[in-house]
Design a protein around this motif. Sequence first.
Motif, PDB file in Angstrom:
ATOM      1  N   ARG B 191      30.306 -10.805   6.026  1.00 43.51           N
ATOM      2  CA  ARG B 191      30.045 -11.482   4.755  1.00 43.51           C
ATOM      3  C   ARG B 191      29.347 -10.534   3.780  1.00 43.51           C
ATOM      4  NH1 ARG B 191      25.581 -13.830   3.384  1.00 43.51           N
ATOM      5  NH2 ARG B 191      24.820 -14.035   5.525  1.00 43.51           N
ATOM      6  N   LEU B 192      28.322  -9.856   4.263  1.00 47.65           N
ATOM      7  CA  LEU B 192      27.574  -8.952   3.387  1.00 47.65           C
ATOM      8  C   LEU B 192      28.442  -7.809   2.883  1.00 47.65           C
ATOM      9  CD1 LEU B 192      24.199  -8.789   5.361  1.00 47.65           C
ATOM     10  CD2 LEU B 192      24.495  -9.652   3.032  1.00 47.65           C
ATOM     11  N   MET B 193      29.315  -7.324   3.745  1.00 39.43           N
ATOM     12  CA  MET B 193      30.114  -6.162   3.375  1.00 39.43           C
ATOM     13  C   MET B 193      31.420  -6.543   2.694  1.00 39.43           C
ATOM     14  SD  MET B 193      28.335  -3.579   4.270  1.00 39.43           S
ATOM     15  CE  MET B 193      29.404  -2.147   4.357  1.00 39.43           C
ATOM     16  N   GLY B 194      31.707  -7.804   2.636  1.00 36.97           N
ATOM     17  CA  GLY B 194      32.978  -8.209   2.074  1.00 36.97           C
ATOM     18  C   GLY B 194      34.148  -7.748   2.924  1.00 36.97           C
ATOM     19  N   ALA B 195      33.920  -7.712   4.231  1.00 37.60           N
ATOM     20  CA  ALA B 195      34.954  -7.245   5.155  1.00 37.60           C
ATOM     21  C   ALA B 195      35.444  -8.417   5.987  1.00 37.60           C
ATOM     22  CB  ALA B 195      34.390  -6.165   6.070  1.00 37.60           C
ATOM     23  N   ALA B 196      36.593  -8.229   6.593  1.00 34.48           N
ATOM     24  CA  ALA B 196      37.098  -9.245   7.497  1.00 34.48           C
ATOM     25  C   ALA B 196      36.213  -9.279   8.738  1.00 34.48           C
ATOM     26  CB  ALA B 196      38.540  -8.936   7.894  1.00 34.48           C
ATOM     27  N   PRO B 197      35.922 -10.473   9.251  1.00 33.91           N
ATOM     28  CA  PRO B 197      35.172 -10.522  10.511  1.00 33.91           C
ATOM     29  C   PRO B 197      35.930  -9.751  11.576  1.00 33.91           C
ATOM     30  CG  PRO B 197      35.379 -12.711   9.541  1.00 33.91           C
ATOM     31  CD  PRO B 197      36.286 -11.798   8.752  1.00 33.91           C
ATOM     32  N   GLY B 198      35.212  -8.952  12.350  1.00 29.05           N
ATOM     33  CA  GLY B 198      35.860  -8.155  13.381  1.00 29.05           C
ATOM     34  C   GLY B 198      36.339  -6.809  12.891  1.00 29.05           C
ATOM     35  N   ALA B 199      36.233  -6.528  11.601  1.00 26.69           N
ATOM     36  CA  ALA B 199      36.677  -5.226  11.083  1.00 26.69           C
ATOM     37  C   ALA B 199      35.908  -4.101  11.760  1.00 26.69           C
ATOM     38  CB  ALA B 199      36.474  -5.172   9.569  1.00 26.69           C
ATOM     39  N   ALA B 200      36.577  -2.970  11.901  1.00 27.68           N
ATOM     40  CA  ALA B 200      35.939  -1.799  12.528  1.00 27.68           C
ATOM     41  C   ALA B 200      35.170  -1.028  11.468  1.00 27.68           C
ATOM     42  CB  ALA B 200      36.994  -0.908  13.166  1.00 27.68           C
ATOM     43  N   LEU B 201      33.889  -0.807  11.730  1.00 26.98           N
ATOM     44  CA  LEU B 201      33.039  -0.119  10.758  1.00 26.98           C
ATOM     45  C   LEU B 201      32.367   1.089  11.417  1.00 26.98           C
ATOM     46  CD1 LEU B 201      31.310  -3.279   9.213  1.00 26.98           C
ATOM     47  CD2 LEU B 201      33.406  -2.126   8.456  1.00 26.98           C
ATOM     48  N   LEU B 202      32.295   2.171  10.668  1.00 26.79           N
ATOM     49  CA  LEU B 202      31.604   3.366  11.154  1.00 26.79           C
ATOM     50  C   LEU B 202      30.109   3.206  10.929  1.00 26.79           C
ATOM     51  CD1 LEU B 202      31.842   6.334  12.201  1.00 26.79           C
ATOM     52  CD2 LEU B 202      31.887   7.029   9.810  1.00 26.79           C
ATOM     53  N   VAL B 203      29.338   3.486  11.946  1.00 28.85           N
ATOM     54  CA  VAL B 203      27.883   3.388  11.852  1.00 28.85           C
ATOM     55  C   VAL B 203      27.272   4.783  11.982  1.00 28.85           C
ATOM     56  CG1 VAL B 203      25.781   2.464  12.898  1.00 28.85           C
ATOM     57  CG2 VAL B 203      27.866   1.080  12.826  1.00 28.85           C
ATOM     58  N   ILE B 204      26.330   5.072  11.096  1.00 29.45           N
ATOM     59  CA  ILE B 204      25.601   6.335  11.155  1.00 29.45           C
ATOM     60  C   ILE B 204      24.151   5.999  11.446  1.00 29.45           C
ATOM     61  CG2 ILE B 204      24.928   8.394   9.865  1.00 29.45           C
ATOM     62  CD1 ILE B 204      27.365   7.853   8.033  1.00 29.45           C
ATOM     63  N   GLU B 205      23.663   6.411  12.595  1.00 28.91           N
ATOM     64  CA  GLU B 205      22.266   6.178  12.939  1.00 28.91           C
ATOM     65  C   GLU B 205      21.485   7.452  12.749  1.00 28.91           C
ATOM     66  OE1 GLU B 205      22.110   2.757  16.392  1.00 28.91           O
ATOM     67  OE2 GLU B 205      21.058   4.650  16.689  1.00 28.91           O
ATOM     68  N   ARG B 206      20.343   7.322  12.150  1.00 25.93           N
ATOM     69  CA  ARG B 206      19.549   8.518  11.870  1.00 25.93           C
ATOM     70  C   ARG B 206      18.081   8.223  12.141  1.00 25.93           C
ATOM     71  NH1 ARG B 206      20.028  11.048   5.927  1.00 25.93           N
ATOM     72  NH2 ARG B 206      20.747   8.916   5.658  1.00 25.93           N
ATOM     73  N   THR B 207      17.428   9.097  12.854  1.00 23.78           N
ATOM     74  CA  THR B 207      15.993   8.962  13.114  1.00 23.78           C
ATOM     75  C   THR B 207      15.319  10.256  12.717  1.00 23.78           C
ATOM     76  OG1 THR B 207      16.471   7.531  15.002  1.00 23.78           O
ATOM     77  CG2 THR B 207      14.245   8.419  14.858  1.00 23.78           C
ATOM     78  N   THR B 208      14.201  10.144  11.978  1.00 22.88           N
ATOM     79  CA  THR B 208      13.524  11.359  11.527  1.00 22.88           C
ATOM     80  C   THR B 208      12.051  11.337  11.922  1.00 22.88           C
ATOM     81  OG1 THR B 208      13.133  10.336   9.356  1.00 22.88           O
ATOM     82  CG2 THR B 208      15.046  11.763   9.558  1.00 22.88           C
ATOM     83  N   TRP B 209      11.536  12.543  12.127  1.00 18.51           N
ATOM     84  CA  TRP B 209      10.127  12.753  12.466  1.00 18.51           C
ATOM     85  C   TRP B 209       9.538  13.831  11.559  1.00 18.51           C
ATOM     86  CZ3 TRP B 209      13.961  12.050  15.988  1.00 18.51           C
ATOM     87  CH2 TRP B 209      13.774  11.119  17.006  1.00 18.51           C
ATOM     88  N   ILE B 210       8.241  13.768  11.381  1.00 17.01           N
ATOM     89  CA  ILE B 210       7.543  14.899  10.806  1.00 17.01           C
ATOM     90  C   ILE B 210       6.560  15.351  11.884  1.00 17.01           C
ATOM     91  CG2 ILE B 210       5.851  13.399   9.615  1.00 17.01           C
ATOM     92  CD1 ILE B 210       7.160  16.715   8.191  1.00 17.01           C
ATOM     93  N   GLY B 211       6.776  16.560  12.382  1.00 18.07           N
ATOM     94  CA  GLY B 211       6.033  16.958  13.573  1.00 18.07           C
ATOM     95  C   GLY B 211       6.416  16.017  14.694  1.00 18.07           C
ATOM     96  N   SER B 212       5.455  15.392  15.325  1.00 15.33           N
ATOM     97  CA  SER B 212       5.779  14.447  16.394  1.00 15.33           C
ATOM     98  C   SER B 212       5.619  13.003  15.909  1.00 15.33           C
ATOM     99  CB  SER B 212       4.871  14.699  17.605  1.00 15.33           C
ATOM    100  OG  SER B 212       3.516  14.552  17.211  1.00 15.33           O
ATOM    101  N   GLU B 213       5.374  12.837  14.617  1.00 16.12           N
ATOM    102  CA  GLU B 213       5.185  11.495  14.065  1.00 16.12           C
ATOM    103  C   GLU B 213       6.507  10.930  13.573  1.00 16.12           C
ATOM    104  OE1 GLU B 213       2.241   9.924  14.182  1.00 16.12           O
ATOM    105  OE2 GLU B 213       1.672  11.715  15.311  1.00 16.12           O
ATOM    106  N   PRO B 214       6.879   9.759  14.052  1.00 15.30           N
ATOM    107  CA  PRO B 214       8.131   9.161  13.582  1.00 15.30           C
ATOM    108  C   PRO B 214       8.011   8.724  12.133  1.00 15.30           C
ATOM    109  CG  PRO B 214       6.936   7.604  14.933  1.00 15.30           C
ATOM    110  CD  PRO B 214       6.176   8.899  15.009  1.00 15.30           C
ATOM    111  N   ILE B 215       9.063   8.903  11.375  1.00  9.13           N
ATOM    112  CA  ILE B 215       9.094   8.449   9.992  1.00  9.13           C
ATOM    113  C   ILE B 215       9.914   7.176   9.886  1.00  9.13           C
ATOM    114  CG2 ILE B 215       9.804   8.993   7.643  1.00  9.13           C
ATOM    115  CD1 ILE B 215       9.399  11.943   8.299  1.00  9.13           C
ATOM    116  N   THR B 216      11.186   7.302  10.202  1.00  6.91           N
ATOM    117  CA  THR B 216      12.060   6.147  10.018  1.00  6.91           C
ATOM    118  C   THR B 216      13.266   6.262  10.940  1.00  6.91           C
ATOM    119  OG1 THR B 216      13.183   4.807   8.319  1.00  6.91           O
ATOM    120  CG2 THR B 216      13.475   7.175   8.183  1.00  6.91           C
ATOM    121  N   THR B 217      13.821   5.138  11.253  1.00  6.76           N
ATOM    122  CA  THR B 217      15.107   5.107  11.931  1.00  6.76           C
ATOM    123  C   THR B 217      15.976   4.112  11.195  1.00  6.76           C
ATOM    124  OG1 THR B 217      16.261   4.884  14.062  1.00  6.76           O
ATOM    125  CG2 THR B 217      14.458   3.352  13.643  1.00  6.76           C
ATOM    126  N   VAL B 218      17.230   4.494  10.961  1.00  9.13           N
ATOM    127  CA  VAL B 218      18.081   3.668  10.121  1.00  9.13           C
ATOM    128  C   VAL B 218      19.472   3.571  10.724  1.00  9.13           C
ATOM    129  CG1 VAL B 218      18.684   5.641   8.680  1.00  9.13           C
ATOM    130  CG2 VAL B 218      18.998   3.337   7.791  1.00  9.13           C
TER     131      VAL B 218
END
Lengths: 232, 232
Positions: B191-218
Motif C-alpha cells: 500500500r505504501l509503495m503503490g505496488a501489487a501485494p506480493g511484488a518483489a522488491l529489492l532491499v538495501i540494508e545498511r549499518t554504520t558505526w563511528i569507531g565502535s559506536e553504532p550510528i544507524t541501521t536502515v
Amino acid sequence: MAEARRSWREVRDAIRADILSGRLSPGDRLPRDEDLARRLNCARSTVQRAMQDLSQAGLVERRRRGGTRVRPDPVTRATFDIPITRHEVEARGARYGHQLIRAAELPAPPAVVAAFDLHSPERTLYVEALHLADGRPYILEERWIATRTVPEIRAVDLTRISANEWLVLNRPYSRCDLRFYAIQADPRVARLMGAAPGAALLVIERTTWIGSEPITTVRAITAPGYQLQTRT
Amino acid sequence: MAEARRSWREVRDAIRADILSGRLSPGDRLPRDEDLARRLNCARSTVQRAMQDLSQAGLVERRRRGGTRVRPDPVTRATFDIPITRHEVEARGARYGHQLIRAAELPAPPAVVAAFDLHSPERTLYVEALHLADGRPYILEERWIATRTVPEIRAVDLTRISANEWLVLNRPYSRCDLRFYAIQADPRVARLMGAAPGAALLVIERTTWIGSEPITTVRAITAPGYQLQTRT
DNA sequence: TAGTGGTCTAGACCACCGG
DNA sequence: CGGTGGTCTAGACCACTAT
C-alpha cells in the motif's frame, strides 16, 4: 620540540577525522599537499599517498590546479567480491553440484544485443544451468556467450564444468557491468528453484567484455533468502 | 636499442595482460618487484604502484617474503556508490519529496541489537519515511538511530530533512556494512509503495558505526523495478 | 599561464613471515 | 634469519585546468 614524523595512514586518518568531525564540510577546499606536508612534518609524497586513499574512498576530490576538496555529494561506497559459484558454495561448507539444463546456439535476443552495446545481432551460445548446494538449488543462470569472441566454448563439456567457472578461469575480462534487482519467480523458475511461485528472488546480472569485444552476459537468479554482503 | 621507460599504468597493463592471456595462471608466482623493474626499465616504486592497483583489484596477492602471486580464486570485484536518496532522485531528473511516516523512541529490537554488534539493548529513535520521485514512492526506509551516539537527532525536524540526508551530512561513519536481498511486499508495504501485494522488491540494508559506536541501521525497501548498478 | 596534483626516480630503512 | 614487499624521502619534471 620536534613533532613525530607521520605515516601516510596517520596523515589519512588526520584528514579523515577533520572531515568526519565536521571541521571540514562538503565542498571545502583543503590546503595544498605541500602545505599539509610541511604542517604534518612529512614528505609531499606521503600526503599524496594518503590523498590517494581518501580519493578512492570517495571522501575527497582532487584536481590539478583545482586543489583538493571534500566531496560535495557524500556517497556510501561499497565493494563486493563475487566469487566463482562453486567456490561460494564450498566456502559455505556445502557440497557443490550443477546441472546443465540447456545449451543451444541462438542469435542474441534484443536485450542481449543491447547489453553488449552492439548494433547488429550476434551469434551466441545460450546456456541455462542450475548450481546446487548440498543438492538444493542455489543459483539458476541464464547465459549468453558471444561465440565470435569465445569460439572455444563450443568444445567445452558444460556438464563437467560450469560455463561460469570455465569462463572466469579461461576468459578474463577487461570490463564488467553489474546490476542487481528483484524478480518474482514465475512458475517455471519456481519449479526449477524449488521456490513458491511468486517468491521474491535476487537477480545478479553481469556482462563482461575483453577490450570492446563482448564475452558473456548472465542473469543469475538466486535462491530464496540469498543475500549479497560487502566483504568484511 | 634503448627501451622506453614505462609508466605505472603500462607496467600494470603488461602484468594484467599476462594474467588475462593465461601466460600466468591462478596461483603462479611473479618475479620480485626489483627484477620486474629491471626487466621493464623502471624504478621499483613504479612496479610497486602498479602492483598496488592490481592488488586492490583482486588480481594478485602480495606478501612480504612470500612474493606476489596471481590470486588463486579469481573474483569479480564490484564497487557501488550509494548516494543520498534526494541526490539520486534529482540525478534522474525527478522532483524529490519525502514523507515522515513515524518517529518514535523505542528500545532496539533484537535484530537491531544484533546488527549493531551489541549485547545490551540500546535506546533508539525509530524512523519510518517514504522517499518520493515525482510524487511516486521511490524508497521506503525503516531506520533505527542510536540516540546515545547521535543525541542531536531528536532536535531535528525530520519532516523538513530526511534522516537519511541529515545523517549522511552530519554523521560521517568509519564503518559501513551493506547487504542486498529481495522481499515480497506485504500488504502494508504494498500500500505504501503503490505496488501489487506480493511484488518483489529489492532491499538495501545498511549499518554504520563511528569507531565502535553504532550510528544507524536502515532497511531501505525500493520501489518495483529498482536496479542497483556498478558505477561506470 | 601559473598553480596544483600526478608521476617517476634512486636510495634508504623497516616489517613481515617462510624456510 | 634472510628475502620480500611496504614505506618514506627529496627532488625533478609533467599534465591538467582554473583563473
